[in-house]
Enzyme design. Structure first.
Site, PDB file in Angstrom:
ATOM      1  N   TYR A   1      -1.467  -0.456  10.513  1.00  0.00           N
ATOM      2  CA  TYR A   1      -1.630  -0.731   9.085  1.00  0.00           C
ATOM      3  C   TYR A   1      -0.434  -0.219   8.294  1.00  0.00           C
ATOM      4  O   TYR A   1       0.144  -0.938   7.468  1.00  0.00           O
ATOM      5  CB  TYR A   1      -2.925  -0.083   8.581  1.00  0.00           C
ATOM      6  CG  TYR A   1      -3.236  -0.399   7.137  1.00  0.00           C
ATOM      7  CD1 TYR A   1      -3.836  -1.599   6.787  1.00  0.00           C
ATOM      8  CD2 TYR A   1      -2.912   0.507   6.121  1.00  0.00           C
ATOM      9  CE1 TYR A   1      -4.116  -1.906   5.460  1.00  0.00           C
ATOM     10  CE2 TYR A   1      -3.187   0.215   4.796  1.00  0.00           C
ATOM     11  CZ  TYR A   1      -3.789  -0.988   4.472  1.00  0.00           C
ATOM     12  OH  TYR A   1      -4.054  -1.288   3.153  1.00  0.00           O
TER      13      TYR A   1
ATOM     14  N   SER B   1       0.850  -1.184   0.000  1.00  0.00           N
ATOM     15  CA  SER B   1       0.000   0.000   0.000  1.00  0.00           C
ATOM     16  C   SER B   1       0.884   1.232   0.000  1.00  0.00           C
ATOM     17  O   SER B   1       2.025   1.200   0.473  1.00  0.00           O
ATOM     18  CB  SER B   1      -0.891   0.009   1.248  1.00  0.00           C
ATOM     19  OG  SER B   1      -1.520   1.262   1.422  1.00  0.00           O
TER      20      SER B   1
END
Length: 257
Positions: free
Chosen positions: A157, A144
């Site tokens: 995350y 990501s």
């Protein structure tokens, strides 16, 4: 002729979103696909979609944070198809609530790291020996842009995705000379159920959430999952035969603004 004719792929987290798009695209390009997910209904739906389009796939229920599940998933793949050519580590989870780093519980931190980072390592740990026996293989990690630039109030995350990028680079150096290419894709915001959950985690509506980030996306929209899948297909195919240890950013240029 498909770009993945004769190959066998495992796609984790393929019960929805980006993982489903990858599984469907791989199957349309000739790969036999093993759909791995904890969501039985979603996983079986993906398999049904592949089979309805004339493809070959089956579902394995597995929690990638559990070593035994990862080992079993690879064994079942080999038992069923006799080979494993491509592993896509796509399975990932987000957080129920956005908050400052010090406010996360140990349990929240561990859960995200265990699925997003440890899960990719565990799947690779059991896939790599099979690939080495074949003398070839490709691993693609779905990271990501949050692993390249910090996503505030989502520390576990961001850390998990940054770790996944480094895992990609380390394995690429270790196994490239032995026939295994390892690359990563780093998506920006994608129109998936995870994006909807992210809006809720930040205490806003999905509409307001998208408006906030669209100000920084020069293409003016979130990505469609298939747009990410096409990049993953490129990395899985021989079209990217000289790529190893690369991180391909697919973000509508949000990291530049």
């Amino acid at each position: 002729m498909g770009k993945l004719d004769g190959r066998v792929s495992i796609v984790t987290g393929a019960g929805s979103g980006i993982g489903r798009a990858i599984a469907l695209l791989f199957a349309s390009e000739g790969s036999r696909v093993v759909v791995v997910d904890v969501n039985d209904r979603g996983g079986e739906e993906t398999v049904g979609m592949i089979r309805n389009n004339g493809g070959d796939a089956f579902f394995i229920h597995a929690d990638v944070s559990r070593e035994s599940d990862c080992s079993s998933a690879v064994k079942e793949t080999i038992n069923h198809y006799g080979q494993l050519d491509i592993l896509v580590n796509n399975a990932g989870i987000d957080l129920p609530r956005a908050k400052p780093s010090a406010d996360f519980t140990i349990e929240e931190f561990d859960r995200v790291i265990n699925v997003n980072l440890k899960g990719a390592w565990l799947m690779s740990k059991y896939a790599i020996p099979e690939m080495l026996r074949q003398g070839r293989g490709v691993i693609i990690n779905v990271a990501s842009v949050a692993g390249l630039k910090p996503l505030p109030y989502a520390m576990p995350y961001s850390v998990s995705k940054a770790g996944l990028i480094m895992l990609t680079e380390v394995m690429a150096v270790e196994y490239g000379s032995r026939g295994i290419r390892v690359n990563a894709v780093a998506p920006g915001w994608v129109s998936t159920p995870m994006a909807v959950r992210a809006a809720s985690a930040y205490g806003t509506t999905y509409e307001d959430f998208t408006k906030l980030f669209l100000q920084r996306i020069t293409l003016g929209r979130f990505a469609d999952p298939m747009e990410i899948a096409r990049v993953v297909l490129f990395l899985a195919s021989d079209d990217s035969s000289y790529m190893n240890g690369s991180v391909v950013v697919v973000d509508g240029s949000i990291t530049l603004t």
